[in-house]
Motif scaffolding. Sequence first.
Motif, short mmCIF file in Angstrom:
data_model
loop_
_atom_site.label_atom_id
_atom_site.label_comp_id
_atom_site.label_asym_id
_atom_site.label_seq_id
_atom_site.Cartn_x
_atom_site.Cartn_y
_atom_site.Cartn_z
N ALA A 152 0.85 -1.19 0.00
CA ALA A 152 0.00 0.00 0.00
C ALA A 152 0.89 1.24 0.00
O ALA A 152 2.05 1.18 0.42
N PRO A 153 0.37 2.36 -0.45
CA PRO A 153 1.18 3.60 -0.48
C PRO A 153 1.74 3.94 0.90
O PRO A 153 1.02 3.94 1.90
N GLY A 154 3.04 4.19 0.94
CA GLY A 154 3.68 4.57 2.19
C GLY A 154 3.95 3.43 3.14
O GLY A 154 4.42 3.66 4.26
N LYS A 155 3.64 2.20 2.71
CA LYS A 155 3.85 1.05 3.59
C LYS A 155 4.82 0.08 2.95
O LYS A 155 5.05 0.11 1.74
N GLU A 156 5.35 -0.80 3.78
CA GLU A 156 6.27 -1.82 3.28
C GLU A 156 5.49 -2.94 2.59
O GLU A 156 4.31 -3.17 2.87
N ARG A 157 6.18 -3.64 1.72
CA ARG A 157 5.58 -4.79 1.07
C ARG A 157 5.32 -5.87 2.11
O ARG A 157 6.19 -6.15 2.94
N GLU A 158 4.13 -6.46 2.10
CA GLU A 158 3.80 -7.45 3.11
C GLU A 158 3.31 -8.74 2.48
O GLU A 158 2.71 -8.76 1.40
N PHE A 159 3.55 -9.80 3.20
CA PHE A 159 3.13 -11.14 2.79
C PHE A 159 1.62 -11.27 2.89
O PHE A 159 1.00 -10.79 3.85
N VAL A 160 1.03 -11.95 1.89
CA VAL A 160 -0.41 -12.20 1.90
C VAL A 160 -0.69 -13.71 1.99
O VAL A 160 -1.41 -14.16 2.88
N ALA A 161 -0.10 -14.48 1.07
CA ALA A 161 -0.38 -15.91 1.03
C ALA A 161 0.70 -16.62 0.24
O ALA A 161 1.39 -16.00 -0.59
N VAL A 162 0.85 -17.91 0.47
CA VAL A 162 1.78 -18.72 -0.29
C VAL A 162 1.19 -20.08 -0.55
O VAL A 162 0.51 -20.66 0.30
N TYR B 199 1.30 -8.27 -5.80
CA TYR B 199 2.36 -8.87 -6.58
C TYR B 199 2.38 -10.38 -6.37
O TYR B 199 2.25 -10.85 -5.24
N CYS B 200 2.58 -11.12 -7.46
CA CYS B 200 2.86 -12.54 -7.31
C CYS B 200 4.36 -12.74 -7.45
O CYS B 200 5.05 -11.95 -8.12
N GLU C 56 8.94 -14.11 3.68
CA GLU C 56 9.74 -12.90 3.52
C GLU C 56 9.92 -12.59 2.04
O GLU C 56 10.39 -13.43 1.27
N TRP C 57 9.57 -11.38 1.66
CA TRP C 57 9.59 -11.05 0.23
C TRP C 57 11.01 -11.14 -0.35
O TRP C 57 11.17 -11.43 -1.53
N SER C 58 12.02 -10.93 0.48
CA SER C 58 13.39 -10.94 -0.03
C SER C 58 13.83 -12.33 -0.48
O SER C 58 14.84 -12.47 -1.18
N THR C 59 13.11 -13.35 -0.07
CA THR C 59 13.44 -14.72 -0.45
C THR C 59 13.02 -15.03 -1.89
O THR C 59 13.55 -15.95 -2.51
N TYR C 60 12.07 -14.26 -2.40
CA TYR C 60 11.48 -14.55 -3.70
C TYR C 60 12.32 -13.98 -4.83
O TYR C 60 12.70 -12.80 -4.81
N THR C 61 12.58 -14.83 -5.81
CA THR C 61 13.48 -14.48 -6.91
C THR C 61 12.76 -13.84 -8.09
O THR C 61 13.27 -12.91 -8.71
N TYR C 62 11.58 -14.38 -8.40
CA TYR C 62 10.86 -13.95 -9.58
C TYR C 62 9.60 -13.20 -9.18
O TYR C 62 8.87 -13.64 -8.28
N TRP C 63 9.33 -12.09 -9.88
CA TRP C 63 8.21 -11.22 -9.53
C TRP C 63 7.40 -10.83 -10.75
O TRP C 63 7.96 -10.58 -11.83
N GLY C 64 6.10 -10.77 -10.57
CA GLY C 64 5.23 -10.18 -11.56
C GLY C 64 5.23 -8.67 -11.42
O GLY C 64 5.81 -8.12 -10.47
#
Length: 121
Positions: A39-49, A94-95, A104-112
Amino acid sequence: VQLQASGGGLVQAGGSLRVSCAVSGGTFKRYHMGWFRQAPGKEREFVAVLTRNGDNTYYADSVKGRFTISGDNAKNTVYLQMNSLKPDDTAVYYCAAALKFSSEWSTYTYWGQGTQVTVSS
């Protein structure tokens, strides 16, 4: 592997939306497939895996019981079904794909590229 997110839009609070992540250059079952949001002004957060081979699903507490992640082998696509949407769910979604299981988003290599979801009150 390439990821293409789509399906975002504007919806009223309490409504539903499904976002999609089309995977090319490989099969999604080889990866842990995650959805994140920012969200604007917020950090990227995990939703689901969705874990590799589709064995298990995990959700952030904020979406548990409202969101469902799933995969379609024939279409090589991962979905995030979002129900009972709230204004706080407004974000770019983002997927992402990872070889190692993590929230943790930093673990993910590929992004949409991300798709905007806006929930009006």
